[in-house]
Motif scaffolding. Sequence first.
Motif, PDB file in Angstrom:
ATOM      1  N   UNK A 192      -3.292   2.426  -3.619  1.00 16.43           N
ATOM      2  CA  UNK A 192      -4.386   2.505  -2.857  1.00 16.43           C
ATOM      3  C   UNK A 192      -3.704   2.860  -1.311  1.00 16.43           C
ATOM      4  N   UNK A 193      -4.504   3.585  -0.592  1.00 15.86           N
ATOM      5  CA  UNK A 193      -4.080   3.655   0.885  1.00 15.86           C
ATOM      6  C   UNK A 193      -4.561   2.334   1.531  1.00 15.86           C
ATOM      7  N   UNK A 194      -3.709   1.908   2.308  1.00 15.77           N
ATOM      8  CA  UNK A 194      -4.408   0.804   3.232  1.00 15.77           C
ATOM      9  C   UNK A 194      -5.516   1.097   4.022  1.00 15.77           C
ATOM     10  N   UNK A 195      -6.407   0.201   3.967  1.00 10.15           N
ATOM     11  CA  UNK A 195      -7.802   0.565   4.527  1.00 10.15           C
ATOM     12  C   UNK A 195      -7.793   0.508   6.141  1.00 10.15           C
ATOM     13  N   UNK A 196      -6.907  -0.170   6.589  1.00 12.87           N
ATOM     14  CA  UNK A 196      -6.527   0.253   8.228  1.00 12.87           C
ATOM     15  C   UNK A 196      -5.345  -0.429   8.526  1.00 12.87           C
TER      16      UNK A 196
ATOM     17  N   UNK B  97       0.999  -1.263  -0.039  1.00  9.40           N
ATOM     18  CA  UNK B  97      -0.051   0.184  -0.122  1.00  9.40           C
ATOM     19  C   UNK B  97       0.991   1.122   0.131  1.00  9.40           C
ATOM     20  N   UNK B  98       0.256   2.254  -0.481  1.00  9.34           N
ATOM     21  CA  UNK B  98       1.147   3.570  -0.424  1.00  9.34           C
ATOM     22  C   UNK B  98       1.500   3.832   0.765  1.00  9.34           C
ATOM     23  N   UNK B  99       1.371   3.721   1.892  1.00 14.92           N
ATOM     24  CA  UNK B  99       1.999   3.904   3.253  1.00 14.92           C
ATOM     25  C   UNK B  99       3.083   2.920   3.565  1.00 14.92           C
ATOM     26  N   UNK B 100       3.220   1.740   2.693  1.00 11.49           N
ATOM     27  CA  UNK B 100       4.584   1.068   2.899  1.00 11.49           C
ATOM     28  C   UNK B 100       5.601   1.321   2.080  1.00 11.49           C
ATOM     29  N   UNK B 101       5.306   2.107   1.140  1.00 14.79           N
ATOM     30  CA  UNK B 101       6.344   2.595   0.234  1.00 14.79           C
ATOM     31  C   UNK B 101       7.087   3.673   0.521  1.00 14.79           C
ATOM     32  N   UNK B 102       8.233   3.834   0.693  1.00 12.05           N
ATOM     33  CA  UNK B 102       9.134   4.727   1.169  1.00 12.05           C
ATOM     34  C   UNK B 102      10.093   5.359   0.258  1.00 12.05           C
ATOM     35  N   UNK B 103      10.409   6.685  -0.203  1.00 17.98           N
ATOM     36  CA  UNK B 103      11.282   7.170  -1.221  1.00 17.98           C
ATOM     37  C   UNK B 103      12.605   6.705  -0.610  1.00 17.98           C
ATOM     38  N   UNK B 104      13.209   6.325  -1.564  1.00 13.46           N
ATOM     39  CA  UNK B 104      14.839   5.688  -1.399  1.00 13.46           C
ATOM     40  C   UNK B 104      14.928   4.304  -1.302  1.00 13.46           C
ATOM     41  N   UNK B 105      13.888   3.696  -1.049  1.00 13.88           N
ATOM     42  CA  UNK B 105      13.900   2.230  -0.979  1.00 13.88           C
ATOM     43  C   UNK B 105      14.119   1.527  -2.311  1.00 13.88           C
ATOM     44  N   UNK B 106      14.924   0.497  -2.509  1.00 21.74           N
ATOM     45  CA  UNK B 106      15.075  -0.273  -3.590  1.00 21.74           C
ATOM     46  C   UNK B 106      14.831  -1.828  -3.389  1.00 21.74           C
ATOM     47  N   UNK B 107      13.895  -2.241  -4.405  1.00 16.68           N
ATOM     48  CA  UNK B 107      13.467  -3.823  -4.300  1.00 16.68           C
ATOM     49  C   UNK B 107      14.337  -4.452  -5.343  1.00 16.68           C
ATOM     50  N   UNK B 108      14.772  -5.573  -5.024  1.00 23.51           N
ATOM     51  CA  UNK B 108      15.156  -6.331  -6.206  1.00 23.51           C
ATOM     52  C   UNK B 108      14.229  -7.428  -6.360  1.00 23.51           C
ATOM     53  N   UNK B 109      13.919  -7.572  -7.670  1.00 16.55           N
ATOM     54  CA  UNK B 109      12.815  -8.590  -8.008  1.00 16.55           C
ATOM     55  C   UNK B 109      13.496  -9.736  -8.490  1.00 16.55           C
ATOM     56  N   UNK B 110      13.191 -11.055  -7.898  1.00 14.92           N
ATOM     57  CA  UNK B 110      13.844 -12.324  -8.423  1.00 14.92           C
ATOM     58  C   UNK B 110      12.581 -13.217  -8.506  1.00 14.92           C
ATOM     59  N   UNK B 111      12.807 -14.350  -9.422  1.00 12.69           N
ATOM     60  CA  UNK B 111      13.944 -14.613 -10.138  1.00 12.69           C
ATOM     61  C   UNK B 111      14.157 -13.657 -11.337  1.00 12.69           C
TER      62      UNK B 111
END
Length: 160
Positions: free
Chosen positions: A150-154, A9-23
Amino acid sequence: MRYQARGKYYEELEVGDIYEHRPGRTMTEFDNTLWTLSSLNMQPLHLDRHFAEETEFGERLMNSMFTLSVVVGAQVTDLTMGTTVANLGFEEISFPRPVFVGDTVYSETEIIDKRTSESRDDSGIVTFEHRGINQDGETVCSCTRVALMKHAPDAADLQT
């Protein structure tokens, strides 16, 4: 307890975070031919071995739109599955190196901006930078994507 796979959700995403997607995804001749024909892109650089051998690349290139789709698609299960309202736009798409049949492309995503939506109280706007990196560590694709998330519902939903 039962858990459902979802993106963030929107609230869980922080500017500067980098996610590596595997495989990663090893590109095949079948991928290239199917995508090229399905998209009606009859560029001989993707389909005609003899033509491609006479170019500066010396062989067929993977269709760049397929590469872009793989790079962006790889993030869905990690970041946006069920939590994106809509893509708002793609910007600054680049392909700094060619991708060939047999190359493996790995994806990563950096959160580069986020803000609340001015028109919707149930979502926010997030800017992602998606990057495709080949087996040699070279960037082969990058793009900036803006999405309505989406924002987190709660708060309890952030736990599951």
